[in-house]
Write an enzyme that holds these catalytic residues in place. Structure first.
Site, PDB file in Angstrom:
ATOM      1  N   ARG A 184      16.051  39.655  67.638  1.00 14.59           N
ATOM      2  CA  ARG A 184      15.091  40.174  68.607  1.00 14.59           C
ATOM      3  C   ARG A 184      13.911  39.222  68.759  1.00 14.59           C
ATOM      4  O   ARG A 184      13.413  39.004  69.871  1.00 14.59           O
ATOM      5  CB  ARG A 184      14.615  41.567  68.198  1.00 14.59           C
ATOM      6  CG  ARG A 184      15.644  42.665  68.433  1.00 14.59           C
ATOM      7  CD  ARG A 184      15.259  43.971  67.772  1.00 14.59           C
ATOM      8  NE  ARG A 184      13.971  44.478  68.209  1.00 14.59           N
ATOM      9  CZ  ARG A 184      13.315  45.473  67.614  1.00 14.59           C
ATOM     10  NH1 ARG A 184      13.841  46.051  66.533  1.00 14.59           N
ATOM     11  NH2 ARG A 184      12.163  45.891  68.074  1.00 14.59           N
ATOM     12  N   CYS A 224       5.365  44.023  64.794  1.00 18.48           N
ATOM     13  CA  CYS A 224       6.787  44.393  64.769  1.00 18.48           C
ATOM     14  C   CYS A 224       7.120  45.031  66.104  1.00 18.48           C
ATOM     15  O   CYS A 224       6.588  44.628  67.135  1.00 18.48           O
ATOM     16  CB  CYS A 224       7.080  45.320  63.598  1.00 18.48           C
ATOM     17  SG  CYS A 224       6.184  46.888  63.640  1.00 18.48           S
TER      18      CYS A 224
END
Length: 283
Positions: A180, A239
């Site tokens: 990601r 995050c």
């Protein structure tokens, strides 16, 4: 310097302190939608005796449009006080994964001024494996007073992060999975661009956790060194939505880093904006 022993308590220690009025036990379980688990339902079915449930999606700024953003100090104080938690107690947090969302709850209590916040080493999985006491249902609580003051130095906004990128005043560390970070895998939340903030470093949170427990200090130092992170210099953790970033903040704290802040909006905010710079590929 904050040592690992200043943060974690063992299952043996907590078992010996069940019923101690100076201890507040908090079930801080939260799971990604893809996990197929309901933390509140699991808490009602079984939890550590005396534990109260802390829902990060409800003890939050629900007007922001972003997931589990920090609430105001007033809302936090009122909510946890009503749950029977005082800022004068030793607060012990655990979660059902071993070590995942408990780090976010640990960080949140610290941000709002709790002086003694601990994490149960091994979490609820170890507690159950050892056959320790459980209770079910939704216990009633005697309200207490929690004096909350936000430590604004510990929290970064999107404008703060833009400034950090522009002036290189801190190292940005991203806890999302590496694919990601590189922009090779789609984000689980719809409408977000793929990739990472310019100049940020990839340290997937799983690299500092093993079997639901934080890795050793030496292992953690090696992980951050491999990512070219200097723990003695300012660091901003990020995050997907501010949960696993707290695991990196926790890990850094245990190796002596004392200039660590967390970008609360994280990629849920950054990746949703049309005007924020995004890079793909490795760091």
């Amino acid at each position: 310097m904050t040592e690992r022993a200043d943060i974690f308590v063992s299952t043996e220690w907590l078992a010996a302190h069940l019923g101690d009025p100076s201890i507040a036990i908090v079930d801080g379980s939260w799971y990604l939608p893809t996990a197929g688990r309901n933390a509140a339902t699991e808490y009602a079915a079984a939890h550590i005796p005396g534990a109260v449930f802390f829902d990060i999606d409800k003890v939050a700024d629900t007007t922001s449009g972003l997931p589990h953003m920090l609430p105001s100090a007033e809302l936090f104080a009122a909510t946890v006080g009503a749950a029977g938690i005082s800022d004068k107690q030793t607060i012990v947090v655990y979660d059902g994964a071993g070590l995942f969302s408990a780090a976010r709850v640990w960080w949140t209590f610290r941000v709002f001024g709790a002086k003694d916040v601990r994490i149960l080493d091994g979490g609820f999985p170890l507690w159950k494996t050892e056959g320790r006491p459980l209770e079910s249902g939704l216990p009633s609580a005697t309200a207490k007073t929690f004096h909350a003051t936000l430590d604004s130095d510990a929290v970064r906004t999107i404008d703060d992060v833009k400034s950090v990128i522009a002036d290189h005043s801190a190292q940005i560390v991203d806890a999302r999975p590496a694919d990601r970070f590189r922009g090779e895998a789609p984000e689980p939340r719809p409408g977000l661009r793929a990739g990472h903030m310019p100049g940020s470093h990839s340290v997937p949170f799983g690299e500092v956790v093993a079997n639901g427990r934080l890795k050793s200090a030496d292992d953690i130092k090696s992980v951050f060194a491999a990512a070219d992170i200097d723990p003695s210099q300012p660091i901003v953790t990020s995050c997907g939505s501010g949960v696993s970033a707290a695991i990196l903040s926790l890990a850094l704290t245990t190796i002596g880093a004392d200039k660590v802040s967390l970008y609360d909006g994280s990629w849920a905010e950054w990746g949703s904006k049309a005007d924020t710079p995004v890079e793909t590929g490795p760091a």
